[in-house]
Design a protein around this motif. Structure first.
Motif, mmCIF file in Angstrom:
data_model
loop_
_atom_site.group_PDB
_atom_site.id
_atom_site.type_symbol
_atom_site.label_atom_id
_atom_site.label_comp_id
_atom_site.label_asym_id
_atom_site.label_seq_id
_atom_site.Cartn_x
_atom_site.Cartn_y
_atom_site.Cartn_z
ATOM 1 N N TYR A 125 12.780 2.599 14.374
ATOM 2 C CA TYR A 125 11.590 1.917 14.882
ATOM 3 C C TYR A 125 10.903 1.138 13.768
ATOM 4 O O TYR A 125 10.445 0.004 13.980
ATOM 5 C CB TYR A 125 10.634 2.948 15.487
ATOM 6 C CG TYR A 125 9.384 2.344 16.068
ATOM 7 C CD1 TYR A 125 9.428 1.578 17.230
ATOM 8 C CD2 TYR A 125 8.147 2.539 15.449
ATOM 9 C CE1 TYR A 125 8.275 1.016 17.762
ATOM 10 C CE2 TYR A 125 7.000 1.979 15.974
ATOM 11 C CZ TYR A 125 7.068 1.218 17.130
ATOM 12 O OH TYR A 125 5.928 0.657 17.646
ATOM 13 N N ARG A 126 10.844 1.753 12.582
ATOM 14 C CA ARG A 126 10.262 1.025 11.443
ATOM 15 C C ARG A 126 11.105 -0.202 11.104
ATOM 16 O O ARG A 126 10.559 -1.262 10.772
ATOM 17 C CB ARG A 126 10.154 1.960 10.238
ATOM 18 C CG ARG A 126 9.059 3.016 10.377
ATOM 19 C CD ARG A 126 8.790 3.698 9.051
ATOM 20 N NE ARG A 126 9.954 4.463 8.605
ATOM 21 C CZ ARG A 126 10.158 5.740 8.898
ATOM 22 N NH1 ARG A 126 9.280 6.389 9.659
ATOM 23 N NH2 ARG A 126 11.218 6.381 8.442
ATOM 24 N N LEU A 147 10.300 -2.842 13.649
ATOM 25 C CA LEU A 147 9.025 -3.486 13.339
ATOM 26 C C LEU A 147 9.174 -4.466 12.178
ATOM 27 O O LEU A 147 8.610 -5.576 12.202
ATOM 28 C CB LEU A 147 7.978 -2.418 12.998
ATOM 29 C CG LEU A 147 7.557 -1.488 14.141
ATOM 30 C CD1 LEU A 147 6.548 -0.461 13.636
ATOM 31 C CD2 LEU A 147 6.963 -2.273 15.306
ATOM 32 N N ARG A 148 9.952 -4.049 11.166
ATOM 33 C CA ARG A 148 10.160 -4.939 10.019
ATOM 34 C C ARG A 148 10.915 -6.197 10.435
ATOM 35 O O ARG A 148 10.563 -7.321 10.037
ATOM 36 C CB ARG A 148 10.926 -4.191 8.928
ATOM 37 C CG ARG A 148 11.217 -5.004 7.676
ATOM 38 C CD ARG A 148 11.819 -4.125 6.602
ATOM 39 N NE ARG A 148 12.980 -3.397 7.094
ATOM 40 C CZ ARG A 148 14.204 -3.921 7.198
ATOM 41 N NH1 ARG A 148 14.416 -5.190 6.865
ATOM 42 N NH2 ARG A 148 15.211 -3.193 7.644
ATOM 43 N N GLU A 202 11.064 -7.478 13.472
ATOM 44 C CA GLU A 202 10.189 -8.295 14.311
ATOM 45 C C GLU A 202 9.233 -9.115 13.451
ATOM 46 O O GLU A 202 8.956 -10.289 13.746
ATOM 47 C CB GLU A 202 9.405 -7.399 15.272
ATOM 48 C CG GLU A 202 10.247 -6.840 16.408
ATOM 49 C CD GLU A 202 9.424 -5.967 17.339
ATOM 50 O OE1 GLU A 202 8.267 -5.647 16.968
ATOM 51 O OE2 GLU A 202 9.922 -5.605 18.423
#
Length: 218
Positions: free
Chosen positions: A164-165, A168-169, A171
């Motif tokens: 998930y991290r 996010l990175r 994105e």
């Protein structure tokens, strides 16, 4: 008065003084009988009568009379209560002793009637213990599996959190790339516009140059 009579008078006087001292000691310096009242928990002892003729009275907690339980002397009332309690205890013991053979016979009958059930109960108890041990082992194995699955789930959750991290990175990078792309598109359009303008200027310059160096005849 003869010598013997004098001796008797002195003896009587001394005996009277001795008895008086004993009476005073018993009345004033004797034991505090009122402190003994709380120890007789099965009796209610009260001081009745009037101030001129006080009388101690004792009854049981069930308001049953006590033989000798009414007297001016508290010690005698306490003794009567103790004797009454002893009498009641003796009567109770007698009744229990009278019932003892009957109770022993009934106990023997109960033991005889329950003897066949004892073997069944022992067998059933053994079965329950074995079943309980088996269940305990199954619970232990299931607990280990749960712990193992919990560890696996924890690892998966950690991996999901890491992914998930990363998402996010990525994105954020994608948004930045799109922003850069939009900026490049804008710059490209500006360059195209400038090229068009330059082409227009060059065309007009060539036309001007043509007019200057190759004038049309009049």
């Amino acid at each position: 008065m003869t010598k013997i009579a004098k001796i008797l008078v002195v003896f009587v006087a001394m005996a009277s003084l001795t008895f008086l001292g004993f009476a005073i000691t018993t009345t004033v310096g004797g034991p505090n009988w009122e402190d003994q009242i709380p120890a007789l928990v099965n009796y209610k002892i009260t001081l009745g009568g009037d101030s001129a003729n006080p009388v101690w009275q004792a009854v049981t907690v069930r308001d049953e009379p006590v033989n000798g339980g009414q007297n001016k002397v508290l010690a005698k009332v306490l003794i009567a209560c103790v004797e009454d309690q002893n009498r009641r205890d003796a009567e109770k013991l007698t009744r229990l002793n009278e019932r003892k053979p009957q109770l022993e016979e009934k106990l023997a009958q109960v033991k005889a009637s329950t003897a066949p059930d004892d073997a069944s109960l022992l067998g059933y108890s053994k079965y329950l213990r074995e079943h309980l041990d088996k269940t305990a082992k199954e619970i232990e194995a299931a607990t280990k599996q749960v712990v193992q699955k919990t560890d696996e789930v924890k690892k998966i959750e950690d991996e999901i959190a890491t992914r998930y991290r990363d998402v996010l990175r990525l994105e954020a990078q994608l948004r930045q790339t799109r922003g850069d792309q939009f900026l490049l598109t804008t710059i490209r359009q500006q360059l195209i516009d400038q090229i068009v303008q330059v082409d227009g200027l060059l065309s007009r310059a060539r036309e001007r140059n043509e007019q200057l160096y190759n004038p049309k005849p009049e």
